[in-house]
Design a protein around this motif. Structure first.
Motif, PDB file in Angstrom:
ATOM      1  N   SER A 182      48.209  38.584  76.442  1.00 19.53           N
ATOM      2  CA  SER A 182      48.955  37.330  76.500  1.00 19.53           C
ATOM      3  C   SER A 182      48.176  36.315  77.323  1.00 19.53           C
ATOM      4  N   GLY A 183      47.755  35.250  76.660  1.00 21.74           N
ATOM      5  CA  GLY A 183      47.084  34.162  77.361  1.00 21.74           C
ATOM      6  C   GLY A 183      48.078  33.236  78.024  1.00 21.74           C
ATOM      7  N   SER A 208      52.798  35.378  75.219  1.00 27.35           N
ATOM      8  CA  SER A 208      52.203  34.973  73.952  1.00 27.35           C
ATOM      9  C   SER A 208      50.698  34.785  74.125  1.00 27.35           C
ATOM     10  N   PRO A 209      49.947  34.952  73.043  1.00 26.28           N
ATOM     11  CA  PRO A 209      48.524  34.660  73.145  1.00 26.28           C
ATOM     12  C   PRO A 209      48.249  33.186  73.477  1.00 26.28           C
ATOM     13  N   GLU A 216      54.472  37.857  71.851  1.00 27.72           N
ATOM     14  CA  GLU A 216      54.374  39.310  71.963  1.00 27.72           C
ATOM     15  C   GLU A 216      55.559  39.949  72.664  1.00 27.72           C
ATOM     16  N   SER A 217      56.142  39.234  73.611  1.00 28.43           N
ATOM     17  CA  SER A 217      57.190  39.861  74.412  1.00 28.43           C
ATOM     18  C   SER A 217      58.222  38.845  74.879  1.00 28.43           C
ATOM     19  N   VAL A 218      59.434  39.355  75.116  1.00 24.05           N
ATOM     20  CA  VAL A 218      60.550  38.536  75.586  1.00 24.05           C
ATOM     21  C   VAL A 218      61.315  39.335  76.635  1.00 24.05           C
ATOM     22  N   LYS A 244      51.580  27.145  73.350  1.00 27.29           N
ATOM     23  CA  LYS A 244      52.490  26.385  72.487  1.00 27.29           C
ATOM     24  C   LYS A 244      53.601  27.281  71.953  1.00 27.29           C
ATOM     25  N   ALA A 245      53.247  28.439  71.461  1.00 26.09           N
ATOM     26  CA  ALA A 245      54.248  29.368  70.926  1.00 26.09           C
ATOM     27  C   ALA A 245      55.196  29.832  72.028  1.00 26.09           C
ATOM     28  N   ALA A 246      54.677  30.042  73.239  1.00 19.18           N
ATOM     29  CA  ALA A 246      55.526  30.472  74.352  1.00 19.18           C
ATOM     30  C   ALA A 246      56.563  29.405  74.680  1.00 19.18           C
ATOM     31  N   PHE A 247      56.131  28.149  74.756  1.00 14.44           N
ATOM     32  CA  PHE A 247      57.071  27.067  75.044  1.00 14.44           C
ATOM     33  C   PHE A 247      58.100  26.903  73.935  1.00 14.44           C
ATOM     34  N   GLU A 248      57.649  26.943  72.686  1.00 13.14           N
ATOM     35  CA  GLU A 248      58.578  26.802  71.554  1.00 13.14           C
ATOM     36  C   GLU A 248      59.603  27.935  71.545  1.00 13.14           C
ATOM     37  N   ALA A 249      59.137  29.152  71.740  1.00 11.37           N
ATOM     38  CA  ALA A 249      60.045  30.304  71.735  1.00 11.37           C
ATOM     39  C   ALA A 249      61.013  30.242  72.911  1.00 11.37           C
ATOM     40  N   GLY A 250      60.534  29.878  74.085  1.00 12.94           N
ATOM     41  CA  GLY A 250      61.396  29.780  75.255  1.00 12.94           C
ATOM     42  C   GLY A 250      62.498  28.753  75.060  1.00 12.94           C
TER      43      GLY A 250
END
Length: 137
Positions: A23-24, A96-97, A72-74, A100-106
């Motif tokens: 996870s980056g 998340s790698p 990858e994880s929550v 952007k995906a981490a912020f969107e998912a959060g």
């Protein structure tokens, strides 16, 4: 980590749960009791839930987020009982790698959790009044 707790949330543990070598990005959202709702001064919040259903729905949201976003994880931890101003009522972690995906998912997780998970809150104001309000407020 998907939990309902009755004491202070260990936000460091939530963040650690979603960090990994792949996870980056590790995102931690902490929602806390704010002092004012409009012009009303909040003394504290009281949360109640249907525990088994809330855990089930939170797990479903975590799985949906993993399938809809490149994460990858929550981890989700929600507090019930009395939550004083300034204290955390929810912590959501996303690994998340890419950020952007981490912020969107959060963002999706907190918005969807408030709509779909059977957790209720009562706002208690310094005026002595209180009111059960929809969790999304």
């Amino acid at each position: 980590m998907i939990e309902i707790v009755e004491s202070a949330i260990d936000t460091a543990a939530v963040l650690a749960d979603v960090q990994s070598e792949t996870s980056g990005a590790a995102l931690l959202f902490v929602g806390s009791t704010r002092r004012f709702t409009g012009e009303l001064e909040t003394e504290r919040l009281d949360y109640e839930c249907y525990n088994e259903m809330a855990i089930k729905k939170m797990k479903e949201l975590a799985e949906r987020a993993k399938s809809e976003f490149e994460i990858e994880s929550v981890a989700i931890v929600h507090r019930i009982g009395t939550v004083e101003t300034g204290e955390a009522s929810i912590a959501i972690g996303v690994g998340s790698p890419h950020r952007k995906a981490a912020f969107e998912a959060g963002n999706w997780l907190i918005d969807t959790l408030k709509k779909e998970v059977p957790i209720w809150k009562r706002e208690n104001w310094t005026s002595g009044q209180s009111e059960w309000v929809h969790q999304s407020q």
